[in-house]
Design a protein around this motif. Structure first.
Motif, PDB file in Angstrom:
ATOM      1  N   VAL A  81       1.049  -1.337   0.053  1.00 24.30           N
ATOM      2  CA  VAL A  81       0.093  -0.366   0.337  1.00 24.30           C
ATOM      3  C   VAL A  81       1.216   1.234   0.320  1.00 24.30           C
ATOM      4  O   VAL A  81       1.729   1.373   0.364  1.00 24.30           O
ATOM      5  CB  VAL A  81      -1.292  -0.076   1.530  1.00 24.30           C
ATOM      6  N   PRO A  82       1.002   2.169  -0.972  1.00 22.43           N
ATOM      7  CA  PRO A  82       2.022   3.449  -0.546  1.00 22.43           C
ATOM      8  C   PRO A  82       1.381   4.490   0.796  1.00 22.43           C
ATOM      9  O   PRO A  82       0.284   4.314   1.055  1.00 22.43           O
ATOM     10  CB  PRO A  82       0.062   3.982  -1.933  1.00 22.43           C
ATOM     11  N   PHE A  83       1.860   4.795   1.249  1.00 22.89           N
ATOM     12  CA  PHE A  83       2.468   5.098   2.543  1.00 22.89           C
ATOM     13  C   PHE A  83       3.429   6.098   2.636  1.00 22.89           C
ATOM     14  O   PHE A  83       4.289   6.005   1.488  1.00 22.89           O
ATOM     15  CB  PHE A  83       2.666   4.021   3.403  1.00 22.89           C
ATOM     16  N   ASP A  84       3.538   6.993   4.146  1.00 25.53           N
ATOM     17  CA  ASP A  84       4.791   8.249   3.919  1.00 25.53           C
ATOM     18  C   ASP A  84       5.882   7.271   3.975  1.00 25.53           C
ATOM     19  O   ASP A  84       6.229   6.786   5.166  1.00 25.53           O
ATOM     20  CB  ASP A  84       3.801   8.355   5.395  1.00 25.53           C
ATOM     21  N   ALA A  85       6.406   7.819   2.624  1.00 28.94           N
ATOM     22  CA  ALA A  85       7.687   7.823   2.816  1.00 28.94           C
ATOM     23  C   ALA A  85       8.964   7.942   5.116  1.00 28.94           C
ATOM     24  O   ALA A  85       9.725   7.179   5.136  1.00 28.94           O
ATOM     25  CB  ALA A  85       8.289   8.043   2.222  1.00 28.94           C
ATOM     26  N   ASN A  86       8.238   8.776   5.428  1.00 22.46           N
ATOM     27  CA  ASN A  86       8.815   9.117   6.629  1.00 22.46           C
ATOM     28  C   ASN A  86       8.666   8.227   7.797  1.00 22.46           C
ATOM     29  O   ASN A  86       9.153   8.109   8.292  1.00 22.46           O
ATOM     30  CB  ASN A  86       8.990  10.598   7.248  1.00 22.46           C
ATOM     31  N   TYR A  87       7.617   7.291   7.902  1.00 16.79           N
ATOM     32  CA  TYR A  87       7.053   6.581   8.560  1.00 16.79           C
ATOM     33  C   TYR A  87       7.281   5.211   8.499  1.00 16.79           C
ATOM     34  O   TYR A  87       8.162   4.939   9.474  1.00 16.79           O
ATOM     35  CB  TYR A  87       5.307   6.531   8.383  1.00 16.79           C
ATOM     36  N   ILE A  88       8.330   4.622   7.069  1.00 20.68           N
ATOM     37  CA  ILE A  88       8.788   3.878   7.499  1.00 20.68           C
ATOM     38  C   ILE A  88      10.283   4.171   7.184  1.00 20.68           C
ATOM     39  O   ILE A  88      10.616   3.251   8.232  1.00 20.68           O
ATOM     40  CB  ILE A  88       8.692   3.363   5.713  1.00 20.68           C
ATOM     41  N   LYS A  89      11.300   5.310   6.933  1.00 20.92           N
ATOM     42  CA  LYS A  89      12.185   5.081   7.669  1.00 20.92           C
ATOM     43  C   LYS A  89      11.814   5.481   9.058  1.00 20.92           C
ATOM     44  O   LYS A  89      12.948   4.307   9.185  1.00 20.92           O
ATOM     45  CB  LYS A  89      12.534   6.857   6.839  1.00 20.92           C
ATOM     46  N   THR A  90      11.343   6.344   9.426  1.00 21.11           N
ATOM     47  CA  THR A  90      10.906   6.775  11.148  1.00 21.11           C
ATOM     48  C   THR A  90      11.182   5.588  11.759  1.00 21.11           C
ATOM     49  O   THR A  90      11.750   4.439  12.694  1.00 21.11           O
ATOM     50  CB  THR A  90      10.258   7.554  11.511  1.00 21.11           C
ATOM     51  N   PHE A  91      10.377   4.757  12.057  1.00 23.03           N
ATOM     52  CA  PHE A  91       9.566   3.174  12.668  1.00 23.03           C
ATOM     53  C   PHE A  91       9.742   2.195  12.179  1.00 23.03           C
ATOM     54  O   PHE A  91       9.806   0.954  13.001  1.00 23.03           O
ATOM     55  CB  PHE A  91       8.005   3.785  12.669  1.00 23.03           C
ATOM     56  N   LEU A  92       9.250   2.237  10.987  1.00 24.26           N
ATOM     57  CA  LEU A  92       9.795   0.038  10.134  1.00 24.26           C
ATOM     58  C   LEU A  92      11.704   0.320   9.918  1.00 24.26           C
ATOM     59  O   LEU A  92      11.662  -1.330  10.081  1.00 24.26           O
ATOM     60  CB  LEU A  92       8.681   0.041   9.211  1.00 24.26           C
ATOM     61  N   LYS A  93      11.903   0.886   9.036  1.00 19.17           N
ATOM     62  CA  LYS A  93      13.702   0.521   9.054  1.00 19.17           C
ATOM     63  C   LYS A  93      14.572   0.443  10.261  1.00 19.17           C
ATOM     64  O   LYS A  93      15.232   1.114  10.610  1.00 19.17           O
ATOM     65  CB  LYS A  93      13.904   1.749   7.984  1.00 19.17           C
ATOM     66  N   TRP A  94      14.389  -1.342   9.769  1.00 20.04           N
ATOM     67  CA  TRP A  94      15.568  -1.527  12.239  1.00 20.04           C
ATOM     68  C   TRP A  94      16.865  -1.778  11.735  1.00 20.04           C
ATOM     69  O   TRP A  94      17.522  -1.206  12.698  1.00 20.04           O
ATOM     70  CB  TRP A  94      14.504  -2.644  12.861  1.00 20.04           C
ATOM     71  N   LEU A  95      17.181  -2.118  10.628  1.00 24.46           N
ATOM     72  CA  LEU A  95      18.659  -2.686  10.634  1.00 24.46           C
ATOM     73  C   LEU A  95      18.991  -1.555   8.857  1.00 24.46           C
ATOM     74  O   LEU A  95      17.783  -1.976   8.066  1.00 24.46           O
ATOM     75  CB  LEU A  95      18.521  -4.119   9.287  1.00 24.46           C
ATOM     76  N   PRO A  96      19.984  -1.385   8.586  1.00 26.29           N
ATOM     77  CA  PRO A  96      19.920  -0.634   7.752  1.00 26.29           C
ATOM     78  C   PRO A  96      20.345  -1.199   6.317  1.00 26.29           C
ATOM     79  O   PRO A  96      20.291  -0.373   5.575  1.00 26.29           O
ATOM     80  CB  PRO A  96      22.234  -0.255   7.943  1.00 26.29           C
TER      81      PRO A  96
END
Length: 101
Positions: A81-96
């Motif tokens: 689902v298209p979603f806010d990229a800031n949410y994904i970068k801030t909350f979901l990207k736990w590992l580099p």
């Protein structure tokens, strides 16, 4: 579970996608439910203290709640689902090494 999973472990491809593991998901869910049922029927009655029994039940409910929260958090990414990229970068990207887009 192993019959679904083992072939992707030994696959010569360096890149595998999450849908390769979807066949194992029902087996994982059934195993978790069976373990919780076994614990409630066979292990919990052996606990002498009612406070330890409450703590053990609390752990099960905390696990279920954590699984539900993580499912809700990651649903936009896993469903595409298209979603806010800031949410994904801030909350979901736990590992580099995690790439979502």
């Amino acid at each position: 579970f192993a019959s679904q999973y083992i072939f992707w472990i030994i696959a010569p491809r360096k890149l595998t996608f999450i849908y390769h593991y979807f066949g194992s998901v029902p087996f994982i869910i059934l195993t978790i439910v069976a373990l919780i049922k076994y614990a409630k029927e066979n292990l919990f009655p052996r606990i002498g203290s009612k406070y330890l029994l409450y703590a053990a039940n609390g752990l099960i409910y905390a696990y279920i709640l954590l699984a539900l929260v993580l499912f809700i958090m990651f649903y936009p990414v896993t469903a595409g689902v298209p979603f806010d990229a800031n949410y994904i970068k801030t909350f979901l990207k736990w590992l580099p090494g995690w790439y979502f887009a």
